[in-house]
Design a protein around this motif. Structure first.
Motif, PDB file in Angstrom:
ATOM      1  N   LEU A 198       0.842  -1.193   0.000  1.00  0.00           N
ATOM      2  CA  LEU A 198       0.000   0.000   0.000  1.00  0.00           C
ATOM      3  C   LEU A 198       0.876   1.242   0.000  1.00  0.00           C
ATOM      4  N   HIS A 199       0.652   2.124  -0.961  1.00  0.00           N
ATOM      5  CA  HIS A 199       1.459   3.348  -1.067  1.00  0.00           C
ATOM      6  C   HIS A 199       0.732   4.503  -0.382  1.00  0.00           C
ATOM      7  N   ALA A 200       0.842   4.516   0.948  1.00  0.00           N
ATOM      8  CA  ALA A 200       0.259   5.601   1.734  1.00  0.00           C
ATOM      9  C   ALA A 200       1.267   6.711   1.952  1.00  0.00           C
ATOM     10  N   ALA A 201       2.559   6.393   1.868  1.00  0.00           N
ATOM     11  CA  ALA A 201       3.634   7.384   1.956  1.00  0.00           C
ATOM     12  C   ALA A 201       4.056   7.760   0.538  1.00  0.00           C
ATOM     13  N   PRO A 202       4.757   8.885   0.360  1.00  0.00           N
ATOM     14  CA  PRO A 202       5.111   9.332  -0.997  1.00  0.00           C
ATOM     15  C   PRO A 202       5.917   8.300  -1.784  1.00  0.00           C
ATOM     16  N   MET A 203       5.514   8.075  -3.022  1.00  0.00           N
ATOM     17  CA  MET A 203       6.205   7.136  -3.891  1.00  0.00           C
ATOM     18  C   MET A 203       7.512   7.725  -4.429  1.00  0.00           C
ATOM     19  N   SER A 204       7.742   9.001  -4.182  1.00  0.00           N
ATOM     20  CA  SER A 204       9.004   9.629  -4.573  1.00  0.00           C
ATOM     21  C   SER A 204      10.138   9.262  -3.635  1.00  0.00           C
ATOM     22  N   HIS A 205       9.808   8.622  -2.509  1.00  0.00           N
ATOM     23  CA  HIS A 205      10.820   8.295  -1.513  1.00  0.00           C
ATOM     24  C   HIS A 205      10.716   6.821  -1.119  1.00  0.00           C
ATOM     25  N   GLY A 206      10.626   6.516   0.175  1.00  0.00           N
ATOM     26  CA  GLY A 206      10.715   5.137   0.643  1.00  0.00           C
ATOM     27  C   GLY A 206       9.684   4.195   0.058  1.00  0.00           C
ATOM     28  N   SER A 207       8.442   4.646  -0.031  1.00  0.00           N
ATOM     29  CA  SER A 207       7.406   3.769  -0.566  1.00  0.00           C
ATOM     30  C   SER A 207       7.705   3.398  -2.009  1.00  0.00           C
ATOM     31  N   GLY A 208       8.254   4.349  -2.770  1.00  0.00           N
ATOM     32  CA  GLY A 208       8.618   4.066  -4.162  1.00  0.00           C
ATOM     33  C   GLY A 208       9.756   3.076  -4.285  1.00  0.00           C
ATOM     34  N   PHE A 209      10.744   3.170  -3.398  1.00  0.00           N
ATOM     35  CA  PHE A 209      11.830   2.198  -3.418  1.00  0.00           C
ATOM     36  C   PHE A 209      11.291   0.780  -3.234  1.00  0.00           C
ATOM     37  N   GLY A 293      -0.591  -5.983  17.034  1.00  0.00           N
ATOM     38  CA  GLY A 293       0.043  -7.290  17.072  1.00  0.00           C
ATOM     39  C   GLY A 293       1.467  -7.201  16.539  1.00  0.00           C
ATOM     40  N   PRO A 294       2.134  -8.344  16.396  1.00  0.00           N
ATOM     41  CA  PRO A 294       3.541  -8.359  15.959  1.00  0.00           C
ATOM     42  C   PRO A 294       3.685  -8.114  14.461  1.00  0.00           C
ATOM     43  N   LYS A 295       3.362  -6.897  14.053  1.00  0.00           N
ATOM     44  CA  LYS A 295       3.307  -6.596  12.623  1.00  0.00           C
ATOM     45  C   LYS A 295       4.169  -5.414  12.222  1.00  0.00           C
ATOM     46  N   ILE A 296       5.100  -5.000  13.076  1.00  0.00           N
ATOM     47  CA  ILE A 296       5.920  -3.850  12.712  1.00  0.00           C
ATOM     48  C   ILE A 296       7.390  -4.262  12.570  1.00  0.00           C
ATOM     49  N   ALA A 297       8.028  -3.650  11.586  1.00  0.00           N
ATOM     50  CA  ALA A 297       9.451  -3.844  11.328  1.00  0.00           C
ATOM     51  C   ALA A 297      10.061  -2.463  11.124  1.00  0.00           C
ATOM     52  N   GLN A 298      11.360  -2.354  11.333  1.00  0.00           N
ATOM     53  CA  GLN A 298      12.017  -1.058  11.238  1.00  0.00           C
ATOM     54  C   GLN A 298      13.213  -1.132  10.290  1.00  0.00           C
ATOM     55  N   ILE A 299      13.439  -0.041   9.556  1.00  0.00           N
ATOM     56  CA  ILE A 299      14.663   0.074   8.766  1.00  0.00           C
ATOM     57  C   ILE A 299      15.324   1.411   9.052  1.00  0.00           C
ATOM     58  N   TYR A 300      16.641   1.427   8.893  1.00  0.00           N
ATOM     59  CA  TYR A 300      17.409   2.669   8.949  1.00  0.00           C
ATOM     60  C   TYR A 300      18.255   2.716   7.693  1.00  0.00           C
ATOM     61  N   GLY A 301      18.102   3.797   6.943  1.00  0.00           N
ATOM     62  CA  GLY A 301      18.887   4.000   5.743  1.00  0.00           C
ATOM     63  C   GLY A 301      18.970   5.477   5.452  1.00  0.00           C
ATOM     64  N   GLN A 302      19.615   5.817   4.385  1.00  0.00           N
ATOM     65  CA  GLN A 302      19.695   7.193   3.914  1.00  0.00           C
ATOM     66  C   GLN A 302      19.534   7.188   2.405  1.00  0.00           C
ATOM     67  N   GLY A 303      19.302   8.357   1.824  1.00  0.00           N
ATOM     68  CA  GLY A 303      19.252   8.419   0.376  1.00  0.00           C
ATOM     69  C   GLY A 303      20.524   7.911  -0.253  1.00  0.00           C
ATOM     70  N   GLU A 304      21.649   8.073   0.467  1.00  0.00           N
ATOM     71  CA  GLU A 304      22.952   7.633  -0.039  1.00  0.00           C
ATOM     72  C   GLU A 304      23.160   6.125   0.069  1.00  0.00           C
ATOM     73  N   SER A 305      22.339   5.460   0.859  1.00  0.00           N
ATOM     74  CA  SER A 305      22.330   3.994   0.951  1.00  0.00           C
ATOM     75  C   SER A 305      20.872   3.607   1.137  1.00  0.00           C
ATOM     76  N   PRO A 306      20.090   3.608   0.064  1.00  0.00           N
ATOM     77  CA  PRO A 306      18.626   3.656   0.153  1.00  0.00           C
ATOM     78  C   PRO A 306      18.000   2.496   0.906  1.00  0.00           C
ATOM     79  N   MET A 307      17.354   2.853   2.031  1.00  0.00           N
ATOM     80  CA  MET A 307      16.596   1.901   2.853  1.00  0.00           C
ATOM     81  C   MET A 307      17.478   0.771   3.374  1.00  0.00           C
ATOM     82  N   CYS A 308      18.772   0.941   3.352  1.00  0.00           N
ATOM     83  CA  CYS A 308      19.648  -0.221   3.470  1.00  0.00           C
ATOM     84  C   CYS A 308      20.897   0.071   4.302  1.00  0.00           C
ATOM     85  N   ILE A 309      20.712   0.193   5.635  1.00  0.00           N
ATOM     86  CA  ILE A 309      21.858   0.200   6.547  1.00  0.00           C
ATOM     87  C   ILE A 309      21.593  -0.853   7.624  1.00  0.00           C
TER      88      ILE A 309
END
Length: 514
Positions: A198-209, A293-309
């Motif tokens: 579901l693209h509830a956040a902007p597709m120009s950023h994290g949701s688009g990735f 419920g147990p349905k949340i996950a977290q990511i830490y990234g930057q535009g320089e390492s997209p969604m991926c640290i």
């Protein structure tokens, strides 16, 4: 390897599967999506005269066509330059000029704003409005075979900023995006063909990735009819959309959890909420797990390492029996599988567990560098390591806890606001001698912008920098959401012996005020 090959493969192995939906209405199967993409790609190449490596800007609010446009750009061997659709015309103009984009695709609601950009007015950038006759003509072209690209060719030019306030273009390659795609499945959440994003956040950023890992798994892209984040709409959609996941800023998760309709809602179809892009507190994580419920996950990234640290998956969130569970909830998880993460001293030397230093990352997710900015690249990537500018500490098990955002970025509603660019606008007022912008905690948005202003005593009364005058100045130059929500007037700014403004003291003033 061209990242568009993910769609070519999906259409070949699962052409009849639903690819894109608008609410609950099916817009395209994978074979239909691939056909539209190949035709649009031909139109971009032949009618608009674009060649491999050319940059194509997107100023689009969330809509089903976003998926078509992204993949058509890649399919034609071009570089996508998605922009935050909430920006000001002058901000769009800077990025259009810096990227050297000759074409910008816009949704109808943004066409008038982008048309005010000087580069568009001068005819340097051609606007193509999604849904217009010109856009439809592009879709009627003959299919174009996918243009071959090297894995280290740029595919996405992601504009981010540092303390200079001027946006910098992070050059993201096919390899970067494919690494992010693999890490989503390895570290964040496994995706099946029966899932939907579901693209509830902007597709120009994290949701688009995150379109990419879901296309790789032949899952559905679901765009809400509102095009944005509406808790009531999401809760109404869930019973009709099985296995639904979405990316959200922590403030969005909090708004969903606190929505009065949640108690009576059927959230059985909610699979995963991946949150990132801002500070998240332990109490908020616990509240989300208690409510959903147990349905949340977290990511830490930057535009320089997209969604991926780093990442912390659903199982780690739910492991309440672990003796360090609370400390882990306060962290941003462990390094993702295909990157290395280090906490280093100023020379880059790795620090032992528990000691704080700058967070560093290296691996195939790290950008190629900054577009046309060798100096910034050299400062940010050294000896193969990306210096994030964030301060953190690793524990003995490799969980990273962020101590501070050293670049002083304000994150409001999941969107980055860079103090320097706001300060530079305010300083153009003749009655402002000094200014410093900081973030103040906000219950709904995470943070809001506050400006501390030192006025020039020599200015005439009719030129005093009143809040109204400063608001008008901001609205003429930057996006509305970056405008300070409060102005505080001081006789002088607190500074150290070297003349550097002490923003920690300014934040303390806000805290003392309650």
């Amino acid at each position: 390897m061209n990242v568009a090959s993910l769609l070519v493969r999906a259409a070949g192995c699962a052409g009849d599967r639903v690819a894109v939906q608008h609410g609950t209405t099916t817009v395209a199967t994978y074979s239909q999506l691939a056909d539209r993409v190949t035709r649009l790609a031909r139109g971009l190449a032949d009618e608009l005269g674009l060649h491999a490596g050319d940059r194509v800007a997107l100023v689009m609010t969330n809509c089903p066509d976003y998926v078509d446009v992204l993949f058509a750009i890649w399919h034609a061997g071009l570089v996508a330059v998605p922009m935050n659709a909430k920006l000001h015309a002058m901000e769009f103009d800077f990025m259009l000029d810096d990227a050297g984009a000759s074409v910008c695709l816009v949704t109808p609601d943004k066409a008038a704003t982008v048309a005010e950009a000087p580069s568009v007015k001068a005819g340097q950038v051609r606007l193509v409005e999604v849904g217009s006759a010109g856009y439809t003509r592009l879709l009627q072209a003959e299919p174009l075979p996918m243009v071959e690209r090297d894995q280290d060719d740029m595919a996405w030019l992601f504009y981010t900023s540092g303390t200079t306030g001027k946006p910098k273009g992070a050059m993201l390659s096919n390899r970067n995006l494919l690494t992010m795609t693999a890490c989503y499945a390895l570290d964040v959440d496994a995706v099946t063909p029966d899932d939907g994003l579901l693209h509830a956040a902007p597709m120009s950023h994290g949701s688009g990735f995150y379109i990419l890992p879901h296309v790789a798994a032949t899952a559905r892209q679901v765009i809400p009819e509102s095009g944005g984040f509406d808790p009531a709409e999401i809760l109404a959609l869930l019973p009709r959309q099985p296995n639904l996941s979405f990316f959200a800023a922590p403030t969005m998760v909090s708004r969903l959890v606190s929505h009065p309709g949640l108690a009576e809602a059927d959230t059985g179809n909610l699979k995963t909420i991946v949150y990132g892009g801002g500070p998240r507190y332990v109490a908020d994580a616990r509240a989300a797990m208690e409510a959903l419920g147990p349905k949340i996950a977290q990511i830490y990234g930057q535009g320089e390492s997209p969604m991926c640290i780093t990442a912390m998956n659903k199982a780690q969130h739910a492991d309440t029996g672990h003796p360090r569970h609370k400390a882990r909830l306060a962290s941003v998880g462990q390094r993702q599988a295909l990157v290395d993460v280090r906490v280093g001293d100023p020379s880059g030397r790795a620090l032992p567990p528990g000691e704080s230093g700058e967070v560093m990352v290296r691996g195939p997710a790290v950008m190629l560098g900054y577009w046309r900015n060798r100096d910034a690249t050299a400062k940010t990537i050294r000896d193969g390591w990306l210096y994030t500018g964030d301060v953190g500490a690793l524990d003995a098990d490799g969980y990273l806890t962020l101590m501070d955002r050293s670049k002083d970025v304000i994150i409001s509603g999941g969107t980055n606001i860079y103090p320097r660019e706001v300060e530079e606008v305010l300083l153009t007022h003749p009655g402002v001698r000094e200014v410093s912008v900081v973030g103040r905690p906000h219950a709904d948005w995470g943070e809001e912008v506050v400006a501390f202003v030192v006025t020039d005593p020599a200015v005439s009364p009719d030129m005093e920098p009143t809040p109204e005058a400063l608001d008008s100045l901001c609205l003429a130059s930057i996006a509305r959401f970056k405008r300070p929500k409060d102005y505080r007037y001081l006789p002088e700014l607190p500074k150290n012996n070297y003349g550097k403004v002490l923003k920690t003291d300014l934040r303390r003033l806000l805290t003392d005020d309650g």
